[in-house]
Each structure stands twice: as C-alpha cells, then as structure tokens.
Design an enzyme around this catalytic site. Structure first.
Site, PDB file in Angstrom:
ATOM      1  CB  SER A 146       0.697 -10.046  -2.452  1.00 26.75           C
ATOM      2  OG  SER A 146       1.352 -11.094  -3.134  1.00 26.75           O
ATOM      3  CE1 TYR A 159       5.113  -9.221   0.653  1.00 23.18           C
ATOM      4  CE2 TYR A 159       4.081 -11.046  -0.519  1.00 23.18           C
ATOM      5  CZ  TYR A 159       4.395  -9.699  -0.429  1.00 23.18           C
ATOM      6  OH  TYR A 159       3.974  -8.834  -1.415  1.00 23.18           O
TER       7      TYR A 159
HETATM    8  N1  LIG Z   1       6.716  -6.279  -6.477  1.00 22.69           N
HETATM    9  C1  LIG Z   1       5.864  -7.280  -6.422  1.00 22.69           C
HETATM   10  O1  LIG Z   1       6.001  -8.317  -7.096  1.00 22.69           O
HETATM   11  C2  LIG Z   1       4.638  -7.157  -5.544  1.00 22.69           C
HETATM   12  C3  LIG Z   1       3.569  -8.048  -5.774  1.00 22.69           C
HETATM   13  C4  LIG Z   1       2.457  -7.956  -4.964  1.00 22.69           C
HETATM   14  C5  LIG Z   1       2.387  -6.991  -3.985  1.00 22.69           C
HETATM   15  N2  LIG Z   1       3.426  -6.140  -3.785  1.00 22.69           N
HETATM   16  C6  LIG Z   1       3.310  -5.151  -2.722  1.00 22.69           C
HETATM   17  O2  LIG Z   1       3.522  -3.861  -3.252  1.00 22.69           O
HETATM   18  C7  LIG Z   1       3.939  -2.994  -2.193  1.00 22.69           C
HETATM   19  C8  LIG Z   1       5.106  -2.154  -2.694  1.00 22.69           C
HETATM   20  O3  LIG Z   1       6.192  -3.024  -2.932  1.00 22.69           O
HETATM   21  P1  LIG Z   1       7.206  -2.853  -4.142  1.00 22.69           P
HETATM   22  O4  LIG Z   1       7.188  -4.115  -4.881  1.00 22.69           O
HETATM   23  O5  LIG Z   1       6.964  -1.584  -4.840  1.00 22.69           O
HETATM   24  O6  LIG Z   1       8.573  -2.838  -3.330  1.00 22.69           O
HETATM   25  P2  LIG Z   1       9.714  -1.737  -3.160  1.00 22.69           P
HETATM   26  O7  LIG Z   1      10.149  -1.227  -4.480  1.00 22.69           O
HETATM   27  O8  LIG Z   1      10.714  -2.383  -2.251  1.00 22.69           O
HETATM   28  O9  LIG Z   1       8.979  -0.550  -2.408  1.00 22.69           O
HETATM   29  C9  LIG Z   1       8.570  -0.654  -1.079  1.00 22.69           C
HETATM   30  C10 LIG Z   1       8.146   0.719  -0.595  1.00 22.69           C
HETATM   31  O10 LIG Z   1       7.671   0.580   0.758  1.00 22.69           O
HETATM   32  C11 LIG Z   1       8.364   1.534   1.566  1.00 22.69           C
HETATM   33  N3  LIG Z   1       8.474   1.039   2.936  1.00 22.69           N
HETATM   34  C12 LIG Z   1       9.006  -0.134   3.367  1.00 22.69           C
HETATM   35  N4  LIG Z   1       8.921  -0.201   4.705  1.00 22.69           N
HETATM   36  C13 LIG Z   1       8.325   0.945   5.114  1.00 22.69           C
HETATM   37  C14 LIG Z   1       7.960   1.462   6.376  1.00 22.69           C
HETATM   38  N5  LIG Z   1       8.206   0.786   7.524  1.00 22.69           N
HETATM   39  N6  LIG Z   1       7.350   2.669   6.427  1.00 22.69           N
HETATM   40  C15 LIG Z   1       7.109   3.369   5.299  1.00 22.69           C
HETATM   41  N7  LIG Z   1       7.433   2.943   4.079  1.00 22.69           N
HETATM   42  C16 LIG Z   1       8.038   1.745   3.997  1.00 22.69           C
HETATM   43  C17 LIG Z   1       9.701   1.720   0.875  1.00 22.69           C
HETATM   44  O11 LIG Z   1      10.255   2.970   1.155  1.00 22.69           O
HETATM   45  P3  LIG Z   1      11.497   3.223   2.128  1.00 22.69           P
HETATM   46  O12 LIG Z   1      12.280   1.945   2.194  1.00 22.69           O
HETATM   47  O13 LIG Z   1      12.209   4.370   1.543  1.00 22.69           O
HETATM   48  O14 LIG Z   1      10.840   3.587   3.409  1.00 22.69           O
HETATM   49  C18 LIG Z   1       9.299   1.697  -0.585  1.00 22.69           C
HETATM   50  O15 LIG Z   1       8.828   2.953  -0.996  1.00 22.69           O
HETATM   51  C19 LIG Z   1       4.249  -3.891  -0.995  1.00 22.69           C
HETATM   52  O16 LIG Z   1       3.189  -3.838  -0.076  1.00 22.69           O
HETATM   53  C20 LIG Z   1       4.340  -5.268  -1.630  1.00 22.69           C
HETATM   54  O17 LIG Z   1       4.033  -6.295  -0.725  1.00 22.69           O
HETATM   55  C21 LIG Z   1       4.550  -6.205  -4.554  1.00 22.69           C
END
Ligand SMILES: NC(=O)c1ccc[n+]([C@@H]2O[C@H](COP(=O)([O-])OP(=O)(O)OC[C@H]3O[C@@H](n4cnc5c(N)ncnc54)[C@H](OP(=O)(O)O)[C@@H]3O)[C@@H](O)[C@H]2O)c1
Length: 243
Positions: A146, A159
């Site tokens: 991130s 985080y």
């Molecule tokens: N969105 C942003 O602004 C942003 C920016 C920078 C980085 N990121 C990073 O991008 C990644 C994905 O996030 P997102 O934004 O796409 O959020 P999201 O839509 O909430 O997706 C999160 C994903 O992680 C899975 N997950 C959560 N806990 C888990 C566990 N214990 N085991 C296996 N799977 C798990 C969830 O699936 P289930 O809940 O179905 O298991 C879901 O598929 C994260 O690492 C986040 O920190 C996001």
C-alpha cells in the site's frame, strides 16, 4: 460470449489470494485476459464460486480453494489440492488483506491488532513459504502492500505497521530469490475503490479513487516486463494524489 485470451501469459499458472473481490478479483481477471491459468483463494466460497463463473468467459484453466491466509493448515490444504492439478506455480499474488476501522492507537483493540498483522503480514509469509518449492526461474511473486508504506495517517497504526513489515519482508525475499531468478514485486497502490473502505474509512470519497481494474492492468503490465528489466516496486496513485 467467450473471449479468446491474448496469450502473453498462456501456459503460465497464477495463484491469487483474496481473489473473491476487489483488487484480487481484478488482478485475476487481468491475468485471465492474458491467457493465464488461475487458482483463486479466499474465505468465502460463495463469492469464489461467482468469481469462477464470471471468469469462465476467458477460457482459461480455473480452480478455487477456500483458504484463510492466517491459518497454516488451511494453506497446506490448498497447496495439496494445487499440486494435484499443477506441477509448477509461475505467479504468486499475495493480495489478501484487511484494514480495521481507523482508530487512534490508544483505542486499538488487541483483536484488531493481531488480526491485521496475521492477515497482512504473517499471511503472505506463510503462503510464500508454501509456494516457494513450486516456483522456478522466471517466476514472479507480487506482494500487495500500500502507499501506507510511504505515507502514514493518524488512526492507521495496525494497517501501516503490517504493510511496512510486509515491505521489509518483500525486500528480503527479493534478495533471497535473486539467485533463483524469481522476481519479487512490491505493489503499492494508493486509494482504490473496493470494499476495504467500508471498514477502514466508510465516508472516504470513492469518486476520487482508482478503479481496481486500472491497478490490475498496471500490475499485469509490470509482470510482463522483460526479465532483464524487472519492476521491483510499482507505486500507483489517483490523479488527485492521496485522499
Ligand atoms: N483498496 C485500496 O485502497 C487498497 C490500497 C492499497 C492496498 N490495498 C491492498 O489490496 C489488498 C486487497 O484489498 P481490497 O482493497 O481489494 O479489499 P477487499 O475488496 O476487501 O478484498 C479483500 C480480499 O482479501 C480477502 N481476505 C481477507 N482476509 C482474508 C484471509 N484471512 N484469508 C484469505 N483471504 C482473505 C477477502 O476475501 P474473503 O473476505 O472472502 O476471505 C477479499 O477477497 C489488501 O492487501 C489491501 O491492503 C488496497
């Protein structure tokens, strides 16, 4: 109507954690569009089922496993299944992650702290350790970090600590895998419009954020750079900058 993959990743196999929605699903779709075989991991089997069905239009090999990246046994079960179908893993995307509600340090609960570290930091370590025996020269590991590794805000201690820890892990991993010619890419997206904001900061201005599909496209382009010009870090931000 079925889509014919363009083929730049035809013959390759990728495993994406947290592939049921958000950035993980968008990454899986961008890889499938390049002809890559996919293994999707996540906790919600119903959502994974929808993802499989939505991706079937790409005519690539698709499997999914219920896998909680906090649990070594769950990861071991997934790789047992994986090895029954594939002898090799070319691309690992450690994407699964959570963000607890933004809270000042004095009020952060132990549960939120440990859960965030277990998911965002220990999860990629455990999955990577299980995946390494399957990865060979030419492989790529992507860790989804991130911009929180570069710029922090009050209220994001768990985080930011998890992601900065993961950056250190990623940098060490890159050095360890250099001799094996396995590339390690630190993806550092800024604000992207996904479900993660529902807990992190529910009132965040979604219209100012990147689309997950745009981040995924940039990531796949980085994965596709020639091996003699590896992208070590990919930092992406919305045009308006940080929120
Ligand atoms: N969105 C942003 O602004 C942003 C920016 C920078 C980085 N990121 C990073 O991008 C990644 C994905 O996030 P997102 O934004 O796409 O959020 P999201 O839509 O909430 O997706 C999160 C994903 O992680 C899975 N997950 C959560 N806990 C888990 C566990 N214990 N085991 C296996 N799977 C798990 C969830 O699936 P289930 O809940 O179905 O298991 C879901 O598929 C994260 O690492 C986040 O920190 C996001």
């Amino acid at each position: 109507m079925p889509r014919t993959p363009s083929g730049r990743l035809t013959g390759k196999v990728a495993l994406v954690t947290g592939a049921s929605r958000g950035l993980g699903y968008a990454t899986a779709e961008a890889l499938a569009a390049e002809g890559c075989s996919l293994w999707l991991a996540g906790r919600d089997t119903a959502l994974l089922g929808h993802a499989l069905s939505d991706l079937s239009k790409y005519n690539v090999s698709l499997f999914a496993s219920e896998c909680d990246v906090r649990e070594p046994e769950s990861i071991a079960r997934m790789f047992l299944d994986f090895r029954r179908k594939h002898k090799r893993l070319d691309i690992l995307v450690n994407n699964a992650g959570i963000a607890p509600r933004s809270t000042l340090i004095a009020k952060v609960t132990l549960e939120d702290w440990f859960n965030t570290i277990a998911t965002n930091l220990s999860g990629p370590f455990l999955v990577t350790q299980a995946a390494l025996p399957l990865m060979k020269s030419g492989g790529v590991i992507v860790n989804n970090l991130s911009v929180a590794t570069r710029q922090v805000f009050a209220g994001t201690s768990a985080y930011s600590a998890s992601k900065s820890g993961l950056l250190a892990f990623t940098n060490v991993l890159r050095e360890e895998l250099r001799p094996k010619k396995i590339r390690v890419l630190a993806l550092q997206p800024g604000a992207t419009d996904t479900d993660i904001w529902d807990t992190f900061w529910p009132d965040a201005p979604r219209q100012k954020m990147m689309k997950p599909e745009s981040v995924a496209r940039a990531l796949v382009n980085a994965i596709l750079t020639p091996a003699d010009a590896a992208v070590d870090e990919l930092v992406l931000n919305p045009p308006g900058g940080a929120l």
